[in-house]
Design an enzyme around this catalytic site. Sequence first.
Site, PDB file in Angstrom:
ATOM      1  N   SER A  88     -24.326  86.565 -76.352  1.00  0.00           N
ATOM      2  CA  SER A  88     -24.205  86.535 -74.900  1.00  0.00           C
ATOM      3  C   SER A  88     -25.576  86.192 -74.343  1.00  0.00           C
ATOM      4  CB  SER A  88     -23.760  87.915 -74.382  1.00  0.00           C
ATOM      5  OG  SER A  88     -23.927  88.025 -72.985  1.00  0.00           O
TER       6      SER A  88
ATOM      7  N   TYR B 174     -24.888  97.336 -73.766  1.00  0.00           N
ATOM      8  CA  TYR B 174     -24.389  96.013 -74.153  1.00  0.00           C
ATOM      9  C   TYR B 174     -25.550  95.065 -74.427  1.00  0.00           C
ATOM     10  CZ  TYR B 174     -21.733  91.619 -73.761  1.00  0.00           C
ATOM     11  OH  TYR B 174     -21.168  90.386 -73.982  1.00  0.00           O
TER      12      TYR B 174
END
Length: 261
Positions: free
Chosen positions: A145, A158
């Site tokens: 990501s 995250y």
Amino acid sequence: MSGLGQPLEGRHALVTGGGRGIGAAIAKALLEKGAKLTLLGRSEATLADTADALASWGDVHYVTADVADPGSIAQAFSQATMKHGEVSILVNNAGQASSAPFLKTDNELWNQMLSVNLNGTFHCTQAALPGMLRAGWGRVVNVASTAGLTGYAYVSAYCAAKHGVIGLTRALALELATKGITVNAVCPGYTDTDIVKETIANIVSKTGRSADAAQAELTAGNPQKRLVTPEEVAATVAWLCLPQSAAMNGQAIAVAGGEVM
């Protein structure tokens, strides 16, 4: 449809989180290039539907497993190998995203983000790597990501997990550089998937803003002012898996409209 002369003909590709979203798009892109495919995920119903939808493009099989459970992964990879032979292309796509301010990030949330996003990548790569080493050829692509390349507020767990995936990618790429195996990461920005739809719904419920306003907030950091499509991520992953991409190693490629440079 896949056929003779395709660049990945005869290669067995396994895609985690392959039942929907980016994973399903990656699966289709690899099938189009001739790979034999195994979808891995937790929901048998979702995997079965996706496998049926992709069947006209090539040879598709699915196995159920939780990437956070090494025993489950070992069993699933054994089943996949019996069906299609040893895995030569591994796409670590399975992931979860949850948000919370740092001081409200409890141990359960922290461990869940690391277990799925980072530990899952570790477990699956350990399961696939021996076969790649025996063959002297392999491709590992980790779907990370932009959160693995920069920071975002309220998703510290995250971000930590995805930064870990990038670090693992770079270390393993160096370790395997002379073995015919490449390890790379693809780092999507906000992408038009169920996870982002859930994020938008969460913003709406907490702030009272409209869905359009919530999406505009998410896309504000993308110079193209839009969500990335799963197919755009899939095309980058498929390119990294090609024999001609052998010099691409240890890279973390942002697919984000110029958000991260």
